[in-house]
Design an enzyme around this catalytic site. Structure first.
Site, PDB file in Angstrom:
ATOM      1  N   ASP A   1     -11.612 -64.627   7.528  1.00  0.00           N
ATOM      2  CA  ASP A   1     -11.304 -65.556   8.415  1.00  0.00           C
ATOM      3  C   ASP A   1     -10.088 -65.835   8.970  1.00  0.00           C
ATOM      4  O   ASP A   1      -9.105 -64.959   8.773  1.00  0.00           O
ATOM      5  CB  ASP A   1     -11.948 -66.696   7.796  1.00  0.00           C
TER       6      ASP A   1
ATOM      7  N   GLU B   1     -11.254 -49.441  26.346  1.00  0.00           N
ATOM      8  CA  GLU B   1     -11.770 -48.488  25.524  1.00  0.00           C
ATOM      9  C   GLU B   1     -12.298 -47.153  26.488  1.00  0.00           C
ATOM     10  O   GLU B   1     -13.762 -47.245  26.604  1.00  0.00           O
ATOM     11  CB  GLU B   1     -12.670 -48.842  24.299  1.00  0.00           C
TER      12      GLU B   1
ATOM     13  N   ASP C   1     -14.168 -53.580  25.171  1.00  0.00           N
ATOM     14  CA  ASP C   1     -15.343 -52.739  24.452  1.00  0.00           C
ATOM     15  C   ASP C   1     -15.844 -51.910  25.346  1.00  0.00           C
ATOM     16  O   ASP C   1     -16.205 -52.231  26.386  1.00  0.00           O
ATOM     17  CB  ASP C   1     -16.000 -53.292  23.494  1.00  0.00           C
TER      18      ASP C   1
END
Length: 620
Positions: free
Chosen positions: A167, A361, A332
């Site tokens: 986390d 990407e 992404d």
């Protein structure tokens, strides 16, 4: 029987009243996105996406100095309303009342906050002076066990594909570790909510674009984490996904518009034929499958050609920049969303934050394919406005090129020569310094291999990565030689960092918890990373290199009167170099200081580089 009939009758009556309520214009609002905005933004336009049963039948009115409604847009879904606002420079921070009036005259009002832009930290961007530390939050460290479970989905560290409990607090607890290593920037794999039935530990199936996943922490915790990092002189890069969302996103139960999702009536798998995005001969049907096909059944493909969705996504990234003051975004699957939309996104983000940086990407195998995506490319007639691309060709070449067996024979077929050839094709790039370089990441097999008997390959490859052009990125755990093959599954290349969980048998965050070999690798990287921070020839200097002879690659980084000379011997035997060949970079320098050992080494006349060895020399 009587009771059953009565209950059914009452239920039907209630349904009728609910339907009549919608017909006669009762107003109900469940959510407004974004939840708040800021006064004084450069872009004065703001879209509010309002959701509630039958809200499209309501008429919104705003009476606030400097703010006016320019458009109220409806779709085929009566539960959504899109309100477009113009917020003048004169508009002051405060609570703005929005009154919604139904068809029957019933009114409902909500307060919408325009915040003051008080935080001027962050949004710095990142560049070749930085080195990024990429981490998968679920697998780095578990700072709080209280957020491990969400509803019925808990953690299972024995399952490589399940949630493991890492986390934001785990990252916060180890910021000094990351900084001491020498990293300037942390790139987080996605931290937005992934409320998927299977846990979606990797973060790429977003179910709420405006919310940090509760299993990582809260929005406030993420904002505090970025502030803490800025106070330590570090930067933050946030992973974002515009191509798709998670199947459990509320949109999938009640889509804001019929065309919000591509191929929603029949599942179509993307063909991953990324070349069709740039191929002048590509069939339209092929391109449509690439752009509109789904990655996997759990990730619906978003249609950015819907103008409301396009604006929603652009505002979302700007919201995170302004709210958390992040310094960069890694986007992404960059070739998969709509091209025109992505170009617009880049333009609008940079217009608001000129120093900001976005890396896309761009998963291709050849330099020309990557260069096509960088902004101002001479080989792309339509500007992408994308500042930084990812150098996958160099990654794939280096993964093989630094192997001993790839350099048993000399010449142009050797591994180190292939590495040289990738760099030699930088003429294709408009801006070779703004290329993200890396040896592995969360989608690739780890660079460190089980059969690496020594650190020769490791040291040589990272000496190269941290001294060649571009913006280096290193994957978490590399510094302790974490291993994992792609063939073993994604979970094996995203293992837990030892010592990040209470009760771990080893703690690799400390020297005592690392093996001798791990400490050797750790100290080597730490030395290079911290040296690089203050070395302008390497971070911003000119690169001059020589074609490898006898599998020895020599290059220099030059800035002003300072020169760093790098020699990489990829062969299995000692190689003696005639230094006369390198006089145009070495000049009259007779010696250099070895960056790793601190020793002064003579480089006059002949110079021997040991087998599988390297030198990084600051010329004296």
């Amino acid at each position: 029987m009587y009771k059953t009939y009565t209950k059914s009758f009452v239920f039907v009556v209630l349904l009728c009243f609910t339907a009549l309520g919608n017909v006669f214009g009762q107003v109900s609002i469940n959510r407004v996105e974004p939840a708040f905005w800021w006064a004084g933004m450069k872009n004065k336009q703001l879209q509010l996406m309002v959701n509630g049963p039958g809200v499209a039948k309501a008429k919104p009115v705003i009476t606030y100095p400097g703010v006016k409604i320019t458009e109220v847009a409806k779709t085929d879904n009566p539960n959504y309303l899109f309100i477009y606002l113009d917020i003048a420079a004169s508009a002051k921070p405060g609570l703005m009342r929005i009154k919604f009036t139904g068809a029957n005259g019933e009114a409902k009002s909500i307060n919408y906050e325009l915040k003051a832009r008080t935080d001027r930290s962050g949004a710095q961007g990142f560049n070749s002076a930085d080195v990024l530390y990429l981490l998968t939050p679920d697998r780095f460290a578990n700072g709080s066990t209280e957020n491990d479970a969400l509803e019925a989905v808990g953690i299972d560290r024995k399952n490589p594909d399940a949630r493991h409990g890492g986390d934001l607090k785990g990252v916060a607890d180890h910021l000094n570790y990351i900084k001491d290593l020498g990293f300037t920037t942390v790139w987080f794999n996605p931290v937005q909510e992934n409320r998927m039935p299977n846990g979606s530990y990797h973060g790429y199936a977003i179910t709420d674009f405006y919310k940090i996943d509760p299993r990582f922490g809260s929005n406030a915790e993420f904002k505090q984490l970025t502030a803490d990092m800025h106070s330590k002189g570090m930067k933050v890069v946030m992973d974002m996904i515009f191509n798709h969302c998670g199947l459990a996103h509320p949109w999938m139960k009640d889509k804001p518009a019929a065309d919000w999702i591509n191929n929603q009536k029949k599942y179509v798998q993307t063909n991953h034929a990324k070349l069709t995005a740039m191929d002048p001969h590509a069939a339209k049907t092929e391109k449509d499958i690439l752009l509109d096909g789904w990655f996997v059944p759990d990730m619906p493909d978003l249609n950015q050609r819907n103008r409301h969705l396009a604006t929603y996504l652009i505002q979302n990234s700007i919201w995170w920049i302004e709210y958390a003051r992040i310094d960069g975004i890694r986007q992404d699957t960059y070739p998969y969303p709509d091209y025109a939309f992505m170009a617009r996104w880049c333009k609008e983000v940079i217009a608001e934050y000129p120093n900001f940086n976005i890396v896309g990407e761009s998963w291709y195998g050849k330099p020309g394919e990557i260069a096509w995506w960088q902004r101002n490319s001479a080989i792309n007639p339509n500007n992408t406005y994308l500042k930084t691309v990812m150098d996958f060709p160099l990654t794939f070449t280096a993964d093989w090129g630094f192997n001993e067996d790839a350099n048993k024979n000399g010449g142009e077929q050797s591994g180190i020569y292939q590495v040289f050839e990738v760099i030699a094709q930088d003429f294709l790039y408009p801006d070779p310094n703004n290329i993200l370089t890396f040896l592995d990441n969360h989608d690739l097999g780890r660079f460190t291999r089980k059969d690496d008997k020594s650190l020769d390959r490791f040291k040589q490859a990272f000496a190269f990565l941290l001294t060649t052009r571009g913006i280096p990125q290193i994957y978490y755990g590399t510094e302790i030689l974490m291993e994992g093959a792609k063939s073993e599954g994604d979970g094996q290349i995203r293992k837990d960092f030892p010592g990040g969980w209470p009760g771990d048998k080893t703690d690799a965050f400390s020297a005592e918890g690392r093996s001798d070999k791990q400490n050797e690798a750790f100290n080597y990287l730490r030395k290079l990373l911290n040296w690089r921070k203050t070395n302008k020839p390497v971070t911003v200097g000119k690169l001059i290199h020589y074609a490898p002879y006898d599998n020895v690659y020599v290059y220099a980084r030059i800035y002003g009167d300072k020169t760093v000379l790098v020699m990489l011997n990829a062969s299995g035997k000692d190689q003696t170099l005639d230094m006369a060949r390198f006089t145009d970079v070495a000049g009259k320098h007779a010696s250099g200081t070895d960056v790793i050992t601190g020793k002064v080494i003579s480089i006059s006349k002949n110079f021997t580089v040991p087998a599988r060895g390297q030198y990084i020399l600051e010329l004296n």
